[in-house]
Design a protein around this motif. Structure first.
Motif, short mmCIF file in Angstrom:
data_model
loop_
_atom_site.label_atom_id
_atom_site.label_comp_id
_atom_site.label_asym_id
_atom_site.label_seq_id
_atom_site.Cartn_x
_atom_site.Cartn_y
_atom_site.Cartn_z
N LEU A 122 -9.92 -9.06 2.18
CA LEU A 122 -9.46 -9.06 0.79
C LEU A 122 -8.28 -10.02 0.67
O LEU A 122 -7.13 -9.63 0.89
N PRO A 123 -8.53 -11.28 0.34
CA PRO A 123 -7.45 -12.28 0.31
C PRO A 123 -6.27 -11.89 -0.58
O PRO A 123 -5.13 -12.31 -0.32
N GLN A 124 -6.50 -11.08 -1.62
CA GLN A 124 -5.40 -10.71 -2.51
C GLN A 124 -4.36 -9.84 -1.82
O GLN A 124 -3.23 -9.69 -2.33
N VAL A 125 -4.71 -9.26 -0.67
CA VAL A 125 -3.75 -8.45 0.08
C VAL A 125 -2.51 -9.27 0.43
O VAL A 125 -1.38 -8.77 0.37
N GLU A 126 -2.69 -10.53 0.77
CA GLU A 126 -1.56 -11.38 1.13
C GLU A 126 -0.62 -11.59 -0.05
O GLU A 126 0.61 -11.47 0.09
N THR A 127 -1.18 -11.87 -1.20
CA THR A 127 -0.35 -12.09 -2.39
C THR A 127 0.44 -10.84 -2.76
O THR A 127 1.63 -10.90 -3.07
N VAL A 128 -0.22 -9.70 -2.71
CA VAL A 128 0.44 -8.44 -3.04
C VAL A 128 1.57 -8.17 -2.06
O VAL A 128 2.68 -7.78 -2.45
N ALA A 129 1.31 -8.39 -0.76
CA ALA A 129 2.33 -8.14 0.26
C ALA A 129 3.54 -9.04 0.07
O ALA A 129 4.69 -8.60 0.17
N ILE A 130 3.30 -10.31 -0.22
CA ILE A 130 4.40 -11.25 -0.42
C ILE A 130 5.20 -10.89 -1.67
O ILE A 130 6.44 -10.91 -1.67
N ASP A 131 4.51 -10.54 -2.73
CA ASP A 131 5.19 -10.23 -3.99
C ASP A 131 6.05 -8.98 -3.90
O ASP A 131 6.98 -8.80 -4.70
N ARG A 132 5.77 -8.10 -2.95
CA ARG A 132 6.58 -6.88 -2.80
C ARG A 132 7.95 -7.16 -2.21
O ARG A 132 8.86 -6.36 -2.34
N THR A 133 8.12 -8.28 -1.52
CA THR A 133 9.36 -8.56 -0.83
C THR A 133 10.30 -9.38 -1.69
O THR A 133 9.86 -10.14 -2.56
N VAL A 134 11.60 -9.26 -1.43
CA VAL A 134 12.56 -10.12 -2.14
C VAL A 134 12.64 -11.48 -1.46
O VAL A 134 13.11 -12.46 -2.08
N GLN A 135 12.21 -11.59 -0.22
CA GLN A 135 12.21 -12.88 0.48
C GLN A 135 10.94 -13.68 0.21
O GLN A 135 10.86 -14.84 0.61
N ARG A 136 9.98 -13.06 -0.43
CA ARG A 136 8.71 -13.70 -0.78
C ARG A 136 8.01 -14.30 0.44
O ARG A 136 7.56 -15.45 0.44
N ARG A 137 7.90 -13.48 1.47
CA ARG A 137 7.15 -13.90 2.65
C ARG A 137 6.78 -12.69 3.48
O ARG A 137 7.32 -11.59 3.27
N ILE A 138 5.87 -12.89 4.42
CA ILE A 138 5.46 -11.86 5.35
C ILE A 138 6.19 -12.08 6.67
O ILE A 138 6.42 -13.22 7.09
N ALA A 139 6.57 -11.02 7.35
CA ALA A 139 7.32 -11.13 8.60
C ALA A 139 6.45 -11.64 9.73
O ALA A 139 5.23 -11.41 9.76
N GLU A 140 7.09 -12.30 10.68
CA GLU A 140 6.45 -12.61 11.95
C GLU A 140 6.73 -11.45 12.92
O GLU A 140 7.79 -10.82 12.84
#
Length: 244
Positions: free
Chosen positions: A193-211
């Protein structure tokens, strides 16, 4: 001792801890991946042992703790990181087998680890430190599948109860409240579900996913003497998503 060590956060933690001088015992179900990681660590002059097993099986966890004691003489720190989840499904449509598996890996797995790690640390009489991987789903409903949210709340509860019980004996126990991290599990969800990435990023104030290594660094601090006055904590590593 690191569980879930074959990939993602666990593997990143193994590399980091070993580079900082720790002797590491690697536990996960995928023995071949653990051996590759152990060889990688040894090639960098680190110390690593493999204890393949399933955290839901008490005998496997006991064997991993025994491996640490046999190989290195003691168990000073543990990172109980193994976990499992699946894509979100409404509660009424979630299969009972999925509920059971999520609770088994995420809750019983941590319980089993604490059950065998704590006696080893108590017998040494010099304290110790344990970090359990929870999630932002352990703080609020994140949109994840409901059993996963329940399980990660339970991990925080176990952490706080154990911290209260063993604090006067010098054992510190904390939970990492981890946000979206680029693990194999998340990457699989994004492919489905590609939209999972967008939702995850939008939840953060840093606008990114952690490594994964960013989570591993927080675990390393909590397990070190630098965090000597921190126990029973719910430490966020989530790019600020729990702040808004």
């Amino acid at each position: 001792m690191i569980t879930g060590a074959s990939s993602g956060i666990g593997a990143a933690a193994a590399r980091l801890f070993a580079a900082e001088g720790a002797s590491v015992v690697l536990m996960a179900r995928r023995e071949d991946a653990l051996h590759r990681l152990a060889e990688e660590i040894r090639a960098e002059n680190g110390r690593a042992e493999v204890a393949a097993g399933d955290v839901t099986v008490p005998a496997d966890v006991e064997r991993a703790v025994d491996r640490a004691l046999t190989a290195f003489g003691r168990l000073d720190a543990a990172f109980n990181n193994a976990g499992w989840g699946t894509l979100g499904t409404e509660l009424h449509a979630t299969d009972t087998a999925v509920f059971d598996r999520i609770m088994d890996v995420n809750v019983r797995g941590v319980w089993n680890c604490l059950k065998y790690q704590l006696p080893a640390m108590l017998e040494q009489g010099e304290g110790g430190a344990i970090v359990n991987t929870s999630s932002t789903a352990g703080l609020f409903a994140t949109g994840a599948i409901s059993p996963y949210v329940a399980a990660k709340h339970a991990v925080l509860g176990l952490t706080r109860a154990a911290a209260a019980e063993y604090g006067q004996r010098g054992i510190r126990i904390n939970a990492l409240m981890v946000g979206a991290t680029r693990t194999e599990l998340l990457e699989g969800a994004i492919r489905a579900l590609p939209q999972v990435e967008t939702v995850a990023i939008d939840r953060t104030v840093q606008r990114r996913i952690a490594e994964p290594v960013e989570v591993a660094r927080a675990a390393a601090w909590l397990l070190s003497d630098q965090a000597s006055y921190t126990t029973g904590g719910a430490v966020p590593v989530d790019g600020g998503c729990s702040a808004v």
